[in-house]
Design an enzyme around this catalytic site. Structure first.
Site, PDB file in Angstrom:
ATOM      1  CG  HIS A 106      -2.024  -1.046   1.081  1.00 17.74           C
ATOM      2  ND1 HIS A 106      -2.755  -1.505   2.156  1.00 17.74           N
ATOM      3  CD2 HIS A 106      -2.489  -1.739   0.013  1.00 17.74           C
ATOM      4  CE1 HIS A 106      -3.608  -2.440   1.758  1.00 17.74           C
ATOM      5  NE2 HIS A 106      -3.460  -2.596   0.466  1.00 17.74           N
ATOM      6  CG  ASN A 198      -6.020 -10.452  13.955  1.00 14.76           C
ATOM      7  OD1 ASN A 198      -5.510  -9.384  14.265  1.00 14.76           O
ATOM      8  ND2 ASN A 198      -6.839 -10.577  12.920  1.00 14.76           N
TER       9      ASN A 198
END
Length: 230
Positions: A106, A198
């Site tokens: 990104h 996570n």
């Protein structure tokens, strides 16, 4: 040679003080995504977009790697196979921790991009509307960030890595942003062992053979110790 491919998202940098889209009270909470993270938003109000990324750039410059970033650098140094980090993050905390082979899909806050000729150069701490490209001279400088609606960087290389991984790990990702959200399913079909580390279940947690829950700064060093002890 064994290959590990690691995808990292906003959750790995959150413990270094860099907020995610969903944090209350952070930079993102002050703006709509379509105003600061789309080409249309930049065309409408380049001053707002530059101020937003100037603030993020300043914040990232002050941030330091946490134990999760440091553990991945330690894994890379001690692992005898091939290890790549694919990150959705635009900070440089992996590099600050000592990691190499980092692909920023990104873009990066440390980069500037010319909207006219695609030339890239190191971004100054402060950018402003009308900043000129050092190559073509056009007043079209923008942050070298992949905005919503744009194609992520390095995709051909990333798909190749995902397809040939023996272990694919996703750390601190929400599973909401494509194409990264499809990597685990793709890697699993190609034979990789897929593990998710996570804070909570991601949207695509079912794509992983193994899931571990907790803060990245705790989970990642433990997982790295296990890999290096084999």
């Amino acid at each position: 040679m064994e290959k590990i491919v690691i995808l990292t998202g906003a959750g790995i940098s959150a413990e270094s003080g860099l907020g995610t889209f969903r944090d209350e009270g952070g930079l993102w909470a002050l703006h709509a995504i379509e105003d600061v993270a789309t080409p249309e938003g930049f065309a409408r109000d380049p001053g707002l977009v530059h101020r937003f990324y100037n603030a993020r750039r300043a914040q990232a410059a002050q941030a330091t790697p946490n134990p999760a970033h440091e553990a991945l650098a330690r894994l890379q140094a001690g692992f005898h196979g091939d290890l790549w980090i694919v990150t959705q993050n635009v900070d440089d905390l992996h590099e600050k921790a000592g990691s190499s082979n980092v692909l920023h899909m990104h873009g990066s806050l440390s980069g500037a991009l010319c909207g006219a000729c695609d030339h890239r150069w190191p971004a100054p701490l402060e950018m402003a509307p009308g900043d000129q490209c050092p190559d073509c001279g056009a007043p079209a400088a923008r942050p070298d960030i992949v905005w919503f609606g744009e194609i992520p960087y390095h995709m051909e290389r990333i798909w190749e890595l995902v397809e040939t991984a023996d272990i694919f790990a996703a750390i601190g990702t929400s599973g909401q942003v494509y194409p990264a959200a499809a990597f685990a399913q793709h890697a699993g079909r190609a034979g990789a062992h897929c593990v998710e580390l996570n804070l909570e279940d991601s949207i695509n947690a079912r794509d992983f053979a193994e899931t571990r829950r907790g803060p990245a700064s705790t989970l990642v060093p433990e997982w790295v110790d296990e890999i290096l002890s084999h």
